[in-house]
Design an enzyme around this catalytic site. Sequence first.
Site, PDB file in Angstrom:
ATOM      1  N   HIS A  79       0.814  -1.229   0.000  1.00 48.50           N
ATOM      2  CA  HIS A  79       0.000   0.000   0.000  1.00 48.50           C
ATOM      3  C   HIS A  79       0.847   1.278   0.000  1.00 48.50           C
ATOM      4  O   HIS A  79       0.438   2.287  -0.573  1.00 48.50           O
ATOM      5  CB  HIS A  79      -0.996   0.001   1.173  1.00 48.50           C
ATOM      6  CG  HIS A  79      -0.399   0.362   2.493  1.00 48.50           C
ATOM      7  ND1 HIS A  79       0.416  -0.497   3.206  1.00 48.50           N
ATOM      8  CD2 HIS A  79      -0.476   1.489   3.237  1.00 48.50           C
ATOM      9  CE1 HIS A  79       0.798   0.097   4.321  1.00 48.50           C
ATOM     10  NE2 HIS A  79       0.282   1.299   4.370  1.00 48.50           N
ATOM     11  N   ASP A  80       2.011   1.241   0.617  1.00 48.61           N
ATOM     12  CA  ASP A  80       2.880   2.433   0.667  1.00 48.61           C
ATOM     13  C   ASP A  80       4.069   2.325  -0.283  1.00 48.61           C
ATOM     14  O   ASP A  80       5.038   3.083  -0.130  1.00 48.61           O
ATOM     15  CB  ASP A  80       3.399   2.651   2.101  1.00 48.61           C
ATOM     16  CG  ASP A  80       2.454   3.498   2.945  1.00 48.61           C
ATOM     17  OD1 ASP A  80       1.567   4.158   2.372  1.00 48.61           O
ATOM     18  OD2 ASP A  80       2.627   3.498   4.186  1.00 48.61           O
ATOM     19  N   LYS A  83       6.006   5.225  -1.620  1.00 46.65           N
ATOM     20  CA  LYS A  83       6.977   5.986  -0.825  1.00 46.65           C
ATOM     21  C   LYS A  83       8.387   5.874  -1.392  1.00 46.65           C
ATOM     22  O   LYS A  83       9.254   6.681  -1.054  1.00 46.65           O
ATOM     23  CB  LYS A  83       6.969   5.523   0.642  1.00 46.65           C
ATOM     24  CG  LYS A  83       5.801   6.105   1.421  1.00 46.65           C
ATOM     25  CD  LYS A  83       5.910   5.792   2.897  1.00 46.65           C
ATOM     26  CE  LYS A  83       4.722   6.381   3.657  1.00 46.65           C
ATOM     27  NZ  LYS A  83       4.675   5.876   5.044  1.00 46.65           N
ATOM     28  N   HIS A 132      -5.912   3.882   0.330  1.00 44.19           N
ATOM     29  CA  HIS A 132      -5.932   3.799   1.798  1.00 44.19           C
ATOM     30  C   HIS A 132      -6.003   5.162   2.485  1.00 44.19           C
ATOM     31  O   HIS A 132      -6.248   5.216   3.687  1.00 44.19           O
ATOM     32  CB  HIS A 132      -4.732   2.981   2.314  1.00 44.19           C
ATOM     33  CG  HIS A 132      -3.389   3.590   2.068  1.00 44.19           C
ATOM     34  ND1 HIS A 132      -2.701   3.436   0.892  1.00 44.19           N
ATOM     35  CD2 HIS A 132      -2.586   4.339   2.851  1.00 44.19           C
ATOM     36  CE1 HIS A 132      -1.541   4.064   0.953  1.00 44.19           C
ATOM     37  NE2 HIS A 132      -1.443   4.637   2.145  1.00 44.19           N
TER      38      HIS A 132
HETATM   39 FE   LIG Z   1       0.115   5.692   3.151  1.00 50.11          FE
END
Ligand SMILES: [Fe+2]
Length: 208
Positions: A79-80, A83, A132
Amino acid sequence: LGEDSFEKNLWEKIPRIKQELSFAQIKELARFFAQIVDYKSPFTSTHSIGVAEDAERLSRYMGFDEETVQKMYLAGALHDIGKVAVGNEILEKPGRLTEDEFAVMKHHAAYTYYILSGVDDFDEIRDWAAFHHERLDGTGYPFGKTATELNTQERMMACIDIYQALTESRPYKQGMPHEKACEILRDMANKGWLDDTIVKQVEDCFRG
Ligand SMILES: [Fe+2]
């Protein structure tokens, strides 16, 4: 040259083999990427793996079929992933982010969407992962989606992302207790951000 013909040309010039991976192999890859993201984020050093495990557990608790449970694990782990496109000077900044820095930080969810769009047959997992930070009332990011556009899995991921971040223990800081974290989630549901029936499931699933 359009994107499609570029892709076609590439395939002709450099023949590639399509490799089917088992779920276990995809899971290993997802864990690998999750570790890269977590390593880059010193304040949340087990967040991606934690969200993956919580997503798996909540999905099983809510009675989803095993394929959906595994896909939720993958979505949680990735989900990240966006980044990786956010600079470490922002991810590692100890104090509060400036408005501009926060705007850059927010891009990570759009990058997650973009990165996972490049994976075959990942549309569902991409959406469960990338939405999210969306909120039911449309005040979330990056797309500002509203309740009618957010399905159960996407709503779950929003709850789990927050729950995991609150309860995660770090070397120098004990995570928030379950009850206190649930209070915050309930508050966010009252504000119209999170789904209150899913918050209830989180409360029951992770209690004790
Ligand atoms: Fe996030």
